[in-house]
Write a protein that holds these residues in place. Structure first.
Motif, short mmCIF file in Angstrom:
data_model
loop_
_atom_site.label_atom_id
_atom_site.label_comp_id
_atom_site.label_asym_id
_atom_site.label_seq_id
_atom_site.Cartn_x
_atom_site.Cartn_y
_atom_site.Cartn_z
N LEU A 150 -10.71 -4.07 18.01
CA LEU A 150 -10.38 -3.03 17.02
C LEU A 150 -9.09 -3.46 16.37
CD1 LEU A 150 -10.86 -0.21 15.75
CD2 LEU A 150 -9.48 0.76 17.72
N LEU A 151 -7.97 -3.87 16.94
CA LEU A 151 -6.93 -4.32 16.24
C LEU A 151 -6.97 -5.28 15.44
CD1 LEU A 151 -3.72 -3.80 16.20
CD2 LEU A 151 -3.41 -5.30 18.01
N GLU A 152 -7.85 -6.19 15.74
CA GLU A 152 -8.11 -7.51 14.51
C GLU A 152 -8.76 -6.50 13.32
OE1 GLU A 152 -7.27 -10.70 14.68
OE2 GLU A 152 -6.34 -10.24 16.45
N ALA A 153 -9.80 -5.77 13.67
CA ALA A 153 -10.30 -5.03 12.36
C ALA A 153 -9.20 -4.44 11.63
CB ALA A 153 -11.38 -4.41 12.99
N GLU A 154 -8.59 -3.50 12.23
CA GLU A 154 -7.52 -2.87 11.51
C GLU A 154 -6.23 -4.04 10.87
OE1 GLU A 154 -7.75 0.30 11.13
OE2 GLU A 154 -8.57 1.21 12.83
N MET A 155 -5.98 -4.93 11.53
CA MET A 155 -5.24 -5.78 10.91
C MET A 155 -5.73 -6.63 9.77
SD MET A 155 -3.39 -7.53 14.16
CE MET A 155 -2.60 -8.92 13.07
N ALA A 156 -7.15 -6.73 9.56
CA ALA A 156 -7.63 -7.24 8.69
C ALA A 156 -7.86 -6.27 7.33
CB ALA A 156 -9.26 -7.79 8.82
N SER A 157 -7.88 -5.14 7.71
CA SER A 157 -7.75 -4.02 6.70
C SER A 157 -6.37 -3.79 6.08
CB SER A 157 -8.44 -2.62 7.08
OG SER A 157 -8.38 -1.68 6.05
N TYR A 158 -5.46 -3.53 7.09
CA TYR A 158 -4.09 -3.37 6.49
C TYR A 158 -3.14 -4.40 6.66
CZ TYR A 158 -5.86 1.30 7.42
OH TYR A 158 -6.62 2.48 7.47
N HIS A 159 -3.14 -5.49 5.83
CA HIS A 159 -2.71 -6.87 5.96
C HIS A 159 -1.79 -7.24 5.20
CE1 HIS A 159 -4.74 -8.03 1.95
NE2 HIS A 159 -5.29 -6.98 2.25
N SER A 160 -1.30 -6.54 4.15
CA SER A 160 -0.17 -7.08 3.22
C SER A 160 0.55 -6.12 2.66
CB SER A 160 -0.79 -7.81 2.13
OG SER A 160 -1.38 -7.13 1.03
N PRO A 161 1.93 -6.33 1.86
CA PRO A 161 2.53 -5.14 1.34
C PRO A 161 1.78 -4.63 0.32
CG PRO A 161 3.83 -7.18 1.41
CD PRO A 161 2.68 -7.61 1.88
N GLY A 162 1.98 -3.34 -0.06
CA GLY A 162 1.11 -2.29 -0.74
C GLY A 162 0.72 -1.16 0.06
N THR A 163 0.05 -0.35 -0.91
CA THR A 163 -0.64 1.02 -0.40
C THR A 163 -1.94 0.48 0.34
OG1 THR A 163 0.26 1.90 -2.57
CG2 THR A 163 -1.24 3.33 -1.09
N CYS A 164 -2.35 1.48 1.39
CA CYS A 164 -3.65 1.23 1.98
C CYS A 164 -4.61 1.45 0.69
CB CYS A 164 -3.73 2.20 2.92
SG CYS A 164 -2.51 2.30 4.21
N THR A 165 -5.80 0.60 0.77
CA THR A 165 -6.69 0.75 -0.18
C THR A 165 -7.60 1.70 -0.53
OG1 THR A 165 -8.00 -0.75 0.86
CG2 THR A 165 -6.41 -1.82 -0.48
N PHE A 166 -7.88 2.62 0.61
CA PHE A 166 -8.79 3.61 0.54
C PHE A 166 -8.14 4.88 -0.31
CE2 PHE A 166 -6.33 4.80 4.37
CZ PHE A 166 -6.30 6.12 4.45
N TYR A 167 -8.81 5.69 -0.58
CA TYR A 167 -8.46 6.96 -1.36
C TYR A 167 -7.96 8.14 -0.73
CZ TYR A 167 -8.06 9.46 -5.90
OH TYR A 167 -7.87 10.35 -7.04
N GLY A 168 -6.93 7.74 0.14
CA GLY A 168 -6.26 9.13 0.80
C GLY A 168 -5.19 9.80 0.09
N THR A 169 -4.29 10.14 0.59
CA THR A 169 -3.53 11.11 -0.03
C THR A 169 -2.54 10.04 -0.79
OG1 THR A 169 -3.23 12.69 1.70
CG2 THR A 169 -1.53 12.76 0.01
N ALA A 170 -1.88 9.02 -0.44
CA ALA A 170 -1.20 8.03 -1.27
C ALA A 170 -1.66 7.65 -2.47
CB ALA A 170 -0.79 6.75 -0.25
N ASN A 171 -2.89 7.32 -2.60
CA ASN A 171 -3.49 6.88 -4.05
C ASN A 171 -3.88 7.95 -4.62
OD1 ASN A 171 -3.26 3.75 -3.77
ND2 ASN A 171 -4.89 3.94 -2.12
N SER A 172 -4.07 9.23 -4.01
CA SER A 172 -4.39 10.45 -4.89
C SER A 172 -2.64 10.89 -5.41
CB SER A 172 -4.80 11.47 -3.84
OG SER A 172 -5.98 11.24 -3.40
N ASN A 173 -1.72 10.59 -4.82
CA ASN A 173 -0.64 10.88 -5.26
C ASN A 173 -0.33 10.09 -6.84
OD1 ASN A 173 0.73 12.46 -3.45
ND2 ASN A 173 1.47 10.72 -2.15
N GLN A 174 -0.63 8.76 -6.62
CA GLN A 174 -0.59 7.71 -7.90
C GLN A 174 -1.53 8.28 -8.91
OE1 GLN A 174 1.82 5.65 -7.13
NE2 GLN A 174 1.51 6.75 -5.33
N MET A 175 -2.53 8.60 -8.64
CA MET A 175 -3.59 9.22 -9.55
C MET A 175 -2.91 10.25 -10.43
SD MET A 175 -5.59 12.00 -10.33
CE MET A 175 -5.72 12.65 -8.88
N MET A 176 -2.37 11.29 -9.50
CA MET A 176 -1.82 12.63 -10.16
C MET A 176 -0.78 12.15 -10.85
SD MET A 176 -2.12 15.39 -7.32
CE MET A 176 -0.62 15.12 -6.75
#
Length: 606
Positions: A207-233
């Motif tokens: 599971l940790l390997e999968a999470e690290m492959a998803s959250y892997h570098s500087p920048g916002t998480c790529t799913f469309y949660g509150t952070a990226n909704s903020n940017q849209m708004m």
């Protein structure tokens, strides 16, 4: 303009008139056409630039150059905020070259819900928005500045920065995004790994390997949660530069956009002839645009609280009924995970904000006539995308249509005819639901209630195999006054597993799930919350709950007289974790209001 949007906007303008007028009168009164620092005592002023270079001191002791504040949420633990490390130097250089001075006025805390999810610190998450707003105002309170740049991305950070900025609404301001990390493991694969772990098919190492492959570098998480909704708004309200929200960090284009935002703020101070204070930018129409963007893209349910709080800080009275009415006019035209398989980088490649805004404007679904930080006023300027041409920043018209209709579609062929959010109502109170991520065959559920007072209790029941049946999970005492309203993301994988097994499952809670609520039907933010005797505290195990996301109805099917006669159960689990922040949380509770009124009374402009 679509008649429903026009009508709702006018209703907001009329109900807000007393508070909005009072706010703007105050803002206009404190504005001045000379540097704000003029008139400060010599000792005060000397303190204000004691650490500056000799050239900056010369500029700041004179009275002809504006001084621009930088409020930053930089830290190098959060991937979304780590790219802000070098931003102050870029901004200072750009402002200096354009004829001004810039200083870092202050930093604000920036916590990550992804790190604190399911942990004690999560109970301070919503409270952090108010703390960020206070810290922003404290940074600006030195009264040295003629404009401001706000550097922040994630969940509570952007709303907190904006609320704080509105306390100094006579100053022009721009919000500076940091951009999303490049795509890694797909969000769908990540969700599959989480469900596999929930049922014991993979271990913690996998599971940790999968999470690290998803959250892997500087920048916002790529799913469309509150952070990226903020940017849209921020972009659809005109507070970002056109097309700047989803440009990856550490690229030449990202750096040039940061510098250009600094130059723009310098143009709009009250010392010039194009004064654009943020108080006038965050107007009723801009707030409606933000709601429309949220609905059209299936954005985070957190903004049913944050936008209300932002609006009230600007003297505007927004409510859930406005969201509900607008959702009937605004179709869902973007599919970004968890509403689909694409991430925000795919959305950007399909045309991004420029194509989205152009499509909404063409169909009368967005207010064009708002004040923005683009050179030309109005949202037509946002139908462009930034490019580097011969190493110089330029804007070009966006494509006439989406480059991927599976990710970004049209009003004529939407993914759903209504917006991605609905208000839920019935004898259990009022709440919200994120309809866009739930398939049609799961949008209606009628099943017995299983009541829990803590998400950990439900997870334990799942692991014991007690939830292999149709049911509606009732998670009580999760509202602002009870325990700070932590997000309940840990419930999504087990509920998803049960749904995939063919069981009818749903969630009703006075807590929250944010933009990552996923495919499970839910009614969240239920008001009144259980801590103050809300009806959810009357539900018993085995009561049949009916939830219809299509009609917005959520009810317990108990005889009305019997249900009214029931006494709400008290909260017997008040010894919540709170970690080292328990004293701060106590102060937050004193000012907490319902989710429907923004979850706080601290920044209401009366």
């Amino acid at each position: 303009m679509h008649p429903i949007i026009e009508k709702v906007t006018q209703e907001i303008i009329e109900r807000s008139h007393p508070t909005r007028s009072a706010y703007l009168q105050y803002i206009d009164k404190v504005a001045r056409n000379a540097p704000t620092r003029v008139g400060k005592g010599c000792g005060n002023l000397a303190h204000g630039f004691a650490a500056c270079s000799a050239a900056e001191k010369a500029d700041l002791k004179a009275d002809y150059k504006p001084n621009i504040a930088i409020i930053t949420a930089y830290n190098d633990m959060l991937s979304a905020h780590q790219p802000y490390k070098d931003a102050p130097d870029l901004i200072k250089q750009a402002v200096s070259e354009a004829g001004g001075v810039a200083q870092v006025a202050g930093g604000v805390p920036a916590m990550c819900d992804g790190i604190t999810q399911g942990e004690a610190g999560m109970e301070l998450s919503l409270f952090s928005r108010d703390l960020i707003a206070m810290a922003t105002a404290i940074g600006m309170s030195h009264n040295m500045f003629d404009g401001a740049l706000y550097l922040g991305v994630c969940d509570k950070i952007v709303p907190g920065l904006l609320i704080g900025a509105l306390s100094f609404g006579h100053l022009p301001a721009a919000f500076v995004p940091a951009g999303p990390m490049p795509s890694g493991m797909t969000n769908k694969e990540k969700a599959r790994a989480r469900q596999a772990y929930a049922v014991g098919k993979i271990g913690r190492k996998e599971l940790l390997e999968a999470e690290m492959a998803s959250y892997h570098s500087p920048g916002t998480c790529t799913f469309y949660g509150t952070a990226n909704s903020n940017q849209m708004m921020m972009e659809i309200m005109g507070l970002h530069l056109p097309g700047s929200s989803f440009i990856n960090p550490y690229t030449p284009l990202r750096d040039e956009l940061t510098k250009e935002a600094a130059r723009q703020v310098l143009k709009f101070t009250s010392m010039g002839d194009d004064w654009r204070p943020i108080a006038h930018m965050v107007c009723e129409k801009a707030i409606v645009n933000a709601v429309i963007g949220l609905l059209a893209t299936g954005g985070s349910t957190n903004h049913t609280m944050h936008l209300i709080a932002i609006a009230r800080a600007s003297g505007i009275v927004l409510n859930w009924d406005d969201f509900d009415k607008l959702s009937k006019a605004v179709p869902l035209i973007a599919k970004i995970y968890p509403n689909g398989s694409a991430d925000v980088n795919h959305f950007q490649a399909a045309g991004g904000m420029g194509v989205l805004i152009a499509e909404l404007l063409r169909n009368g679904l967005l207010h064009e006539d708002i004040l923005t930080i683009a050179d030309k006023k109005g949202m037509n300027s946002y139908c462009q995308e930034p490019k580097l041409i011969d190493e110089k920043l330029a804007w070009e018209p966006v494509p006439e249509q989406s480059l991927d209709h599976e990710v970004l579609s049209t009003v004529a062929q939407p993914f759903a005819t209504g917006g991605g959010l609905h208000v839920m109502k019935g004898n259990l109170g009022r709440g919200v639901s994120k309809l866009s991520a739930v398939s049609a065959d799961h949008q209606i559920v009628e099943a017995p209630a299983i009541v829990f007072d803590d998400q950990e209790d439900m997870l334990a029941a799942f692991k014991r195999g007690e939830l292999e049946k149709d049911f509606v999970a009732v998670i009580r005492f999760q509202g602002p006054r009870a325990n700070g309203m932590p997000e309940l993301h840990k419930l999504t994988p087990p509920l998803g597993v049960l749904q995939d097994k063919g069981f009818k499952v749903a969630l009703v809670t006075d807590g929250r799930m944010s933009g990552a609520s996923g495919k499970v039907p839910s009614a969240i933010h239920m008001c009144p919350e259980c801590e103050v005797g809300g009806p959810l505290a009357k539900v018993h195990n085995g009561d049949i709950i009916s939830m219809n996301l299509q009609t917005g109805d959520v009810n317990v099917l108990v005889d009305e007289a019997e249900f009214n006669a029931r006494v709400p159960v008290p909260n017997t689990a008040k010894n919540h974790h709170y970690g080292m922040g328990r004293e701060m949380f106590g102060r937050f509770r004193l000012n907490a209001s319902s989710a429907e009124t923004g979850a706080s009374n601290l920044f209401v402009c009366d």
